[in-house]
Design an enzyme around this catalytic site. Structure first.
Site, mmCIF file in Angstrom:
data_model
loop_
_atom_site.group_PDB
_atom_site.id
_atom_site.type_symbol
_atom_site.label_atom_id
_atom_site.label_comp_id
_atom_site.label_asym_id
_atom_site.label_seq_id
_atom_site.Cartn_x
_atom_site.Cartn_y
_atom_site.Cartn_z
ATOM 1 N N ASP A 1 47.037 39.130 -6.759
ATOM 2 C CA ASP A 1 47.149 39.667 -5.399
ATOM 3 C C ASP A 1 48.448 40.456 -5.214
ATOM 4 O OD1 ASP A 1 46.268 40.138 -2.853
ATOM 5 O OD2 ASP A 1 46.875 38.192 -2.054
ATOM 6 N N SER B 1 41.211 32.024 -1.102
ATOM 7 C CA SER B 1 40.403 33.220 -0.839
ATOM 8 C C SER B 1 39.069 33.214 -1.597
ATOM 9 C CB SER B 1 41.194 34.493 -1.167
ATOM 10 O OG SER B 1 42.386 34.537 -0.423
ATOM 11 N N ARG C 1 48.755 32.228 -8.129
ATOM 12 C CA ARG C 1 48.497 33.321 -7.189
ATOM 13 C C ARG C 1 49.786 34.083 -6.954
ATOM 14 N NH1 ARG C 1 44.520 34.007 -2.107
ATOM 15 N NH2 ARG C 1 45.098 36.156 -1.643
ATOM 16 N N LEU D 1 34.263 39.497 -10.962
ATOM 17 C CA LEU D 1 33.934 40.816 -10.408
ATOM 18 C C LEU D 1 32.800 40.645 -9.404
ATOM 19 C CD1 LEU D 1 33.921 43.200 -13.527
ATOM 20 C CD2 LEU D 1 35.565 43.179 -11.650
ATOM 21 N N HIS E 1 46.573 49.356 -7.472
ATOM 22 C CA HIS E 1 45.499 48.814 -8.302
ATOM 23 C C HIS E 1 45.630 49.315 -9.748
ATOM 24 C CE1 HIS E 1 43.789 47.034 -4.818
ATOM 25 N NE2 HIS E 1 43.416 48.172 -4.257
ATOM 26 N N GLU F 1 46.230 22.461 -10.755
ATOM 27 C CA GLU F 1 47.573 22.678 -10.224
ATOM 28 C C GLU F 1 47.606 24.098 -9.677
ATOM 29 O OE1 GLU F 1 49.977 20.379 -10.057
ATOM 30 O OE2 GLU F 1 48.538 18.987 -10.924
ATOM 31 N N TRP G 1 52.340 46.463 -3.096
ATOM 32 C CA TRP G 1 53.225 47.073 -4.112
ATOM 33 C C TRP G 1 53.256 48.586 -3.929
ATOM 34 C CZ3 TRP G 1 52.882 50.732 -7.901
ATOM 35 C CH2 TRP G 1 53.849 50.717 -8.900
HETATM 36 C C1 IPE Z 1 41.855 37.728 -3.349
HETATM 37 O O1 IPE Z 1 42.751 38.586 -2.761
HETATM 38 C C2 IPE Z 1 40.851 38.502 -4.173
HETATM 39 C C3 IPE Z 1 41.367 39.039 -5.419
HETATM 40 C C4 IPE Z 1 42.566 38.870 -5.924
HETATM 41 C C5 IPE Z 1 40.416 39.818 -6.183
HETATM 42 P P1 IPE Z 1 42.530 39.188 -1.290
HETATM 43 O O2 IPE Z 1 43.672 40.100 -1.034
HETATM 44 O O3 IPE Z 1 41.179 39.756 -1.189
HETATM 45 O O4 IPE Z 1 42.608 37.889 -0.380
HETATM 46 P P2 IPE Z 1 43.047 37.718 1.124
HETATM 47 O O5 IPE Z 1 42.276 38.712 1.927
HETATM 48 O O6 IPE Z 1 44.523 37.971 1.189
HETATM 49 O O7 IPE Z 1 42.727 36.297 1.453
HETATM 50 C C1 IPE Z 2 44.667 42.476 -5.174
HETATM 51 O O1 IPE Z 2 45.548 43.234 -4.454
HETATM 52 C C2 IPE Z 2 43.536 43.291 -5.766
HETATM 53 C C3 IPE Z 2 42.256 43.145 -5.063
HETATM 54 C C4 IPE Z 2 42.010 42.272 -4.158
HETATM 55 C C5 IPE Z 2 41.185 44.060 -5.435
HETATM 56 P P1 IPE Z 2 45.273 43.620 -2.943
HETATM 57 O O2 IPE Z 2 44.511 44.884 -2.896
HETATM 58 O O3 IPE Z 2 44.668 42.485 -2.202
HETATM 59 O O4 IPE Z 2 46.746 43.882 -2.430
HETATM 60 P P2 IPE Z 2 47.374 43.425 -1.050
HETATM 61 O O5 IPE Z 2 47.141 41.950 -0.926
HETATM 62 O O6 IPE Z 2 46.686 44.194 0.023
HETATM 63 O O7 IPE Z 2 48.811 43.756 -1.186
HETATM 64 MG MG MG Z 3 45.398 40.943 -1.171
#
Ligand code: IPE
Ligand code: IPE
Ligand code: MG
Length: 233
Positions: free
Chosen positions: A20, A189, A181, A137, A37, A200, A25
């Site tokens: 996440d 999530s 995480r 995925l 990404h 853990e 970033w």
């Molecule tokens: C969880 O991250 C899903 C993935 C890392 C693929 P999200 O960014 O989607 O989760 P929330 O919305 O912060 O809970």
């Molecule tokens: C995780 O990064 C990748 C996916 C969920 C696809 P995010 O896209 O959720 O990045 P933030 O949480 O918005 O920073």
């Molecule tokens: Mg996210």
């Protein structure tokens, strides 16, 4: 961060990453989210490689959730393009080294060309024995559980934990010992809700694109200090 020593005998058998923070970033750098990404894919390759080199046997990574489908169209399209362009190349070297790759999630969501790349990765790596890399995925744990329940119903016989787990996407894999995480969010999530019963959990504030092998080592050292009681004394 201080470099902690890892005891190879106490490594998790199965480590799982909720990757996440890609969007933040990029936003911090005044870049469109898709650049985050793209960086995230590079980190993914590095961290999978590091885990396999350390001798971890199963590495799961949450790459795209069932809920992520509801993001703005252009972001979803950018994610699909990244998968399309990178999934095979990202894993090729690992496959050559004997890593088996599997995917968990409803793959019917993806375009035919993406599905073909996923199939190619799975079939080329099917005999790998060094480690298993399991990539989520279009994965959602609730979706996975409902799907498993329906399979059990179709079988029409009494269910136990073993039968139920055999219908999850993770069938055959051990439960994750450690879930990491990134990006400082203290939630699952919709990730491995059933399998995480005794995992853990370690959360780091580092955003996924900035996550690296040295932090992985510190996290593993922290994991090794945990007292896993599984409800016992
Ligand atoms: C969880 O991250 C899903 C993935 C890392 C693929 P999200 O960014 O989607 O989760 P929330 O919305 O912060 O809970
Ligand atoms: C995780 O990064 C990748 C996916 C969920 C696809 P995010 O896209 O959720 O990045 P933030 O949480 O918005 O920073
Ligand atoms: Mg996210």
């Amino acid at each position: 961060m201080k470099s902690d020593k890892i005891d190879k005998d106490r490594l998790p058998t199965h480590i799982a990453f909720i990757m996440d923070g890609n969007g933040r970033w990029a936003t911090k750098r005044l870049l469109p989210r898709k650049f985050g990404h793209r960086e995230g894919v590079k980190t993914m390759r590095k961290i999978i490689t590091a885990c396999v080199r350390l001798g971890i046997k199963v590495v799961s990574l949450f790459a795209f959730s069932t809920e992520n489908r509801n993001r703005p169209k252009d972001e979803v399209a950018a994610l699909m393009q990244l998968i399309r362009e990178n999934i095979y190349d990202m894993l090729k070297e690992l496959i050559d080294e004997g890593v088996k790759v599997v995917f968990m999630g409803d793959l019917s969501y993806f375009d035919a060309d993406i599905r073909a790349s996923l199939d190619k990765v799975v079939s080329e790596s099917a005999d790998g024995e060094k480690a298993v890399v399991n990539i989520g995925l279009n994965y959602g744990s609730r979706d996975e559980i409902i799907r498993a329940v329906n399979k059990c119903v179709q079988e029409g016989k009494e269910v136990n934990e073993e039968i139920f787990a055999s219908h999850l996407y993770t069938s055959g894999l051990p439960d994750p010992d450690l879930i990491v995480r990134t990006s400082g969010e203290y939630r699952l999530s919709n990730f491995m809700l059933y399998q995480a019963a005794y995992s853990e959990v370690i959360v780091t504030n580092t955003l996924w694109p900035d996550f690296n092998e040295s932090e992985l080592q510190s996290i593993l050292a922290e994991y090794e200090k945990r007292d896993r009681r599984f409800g016992k004394v």
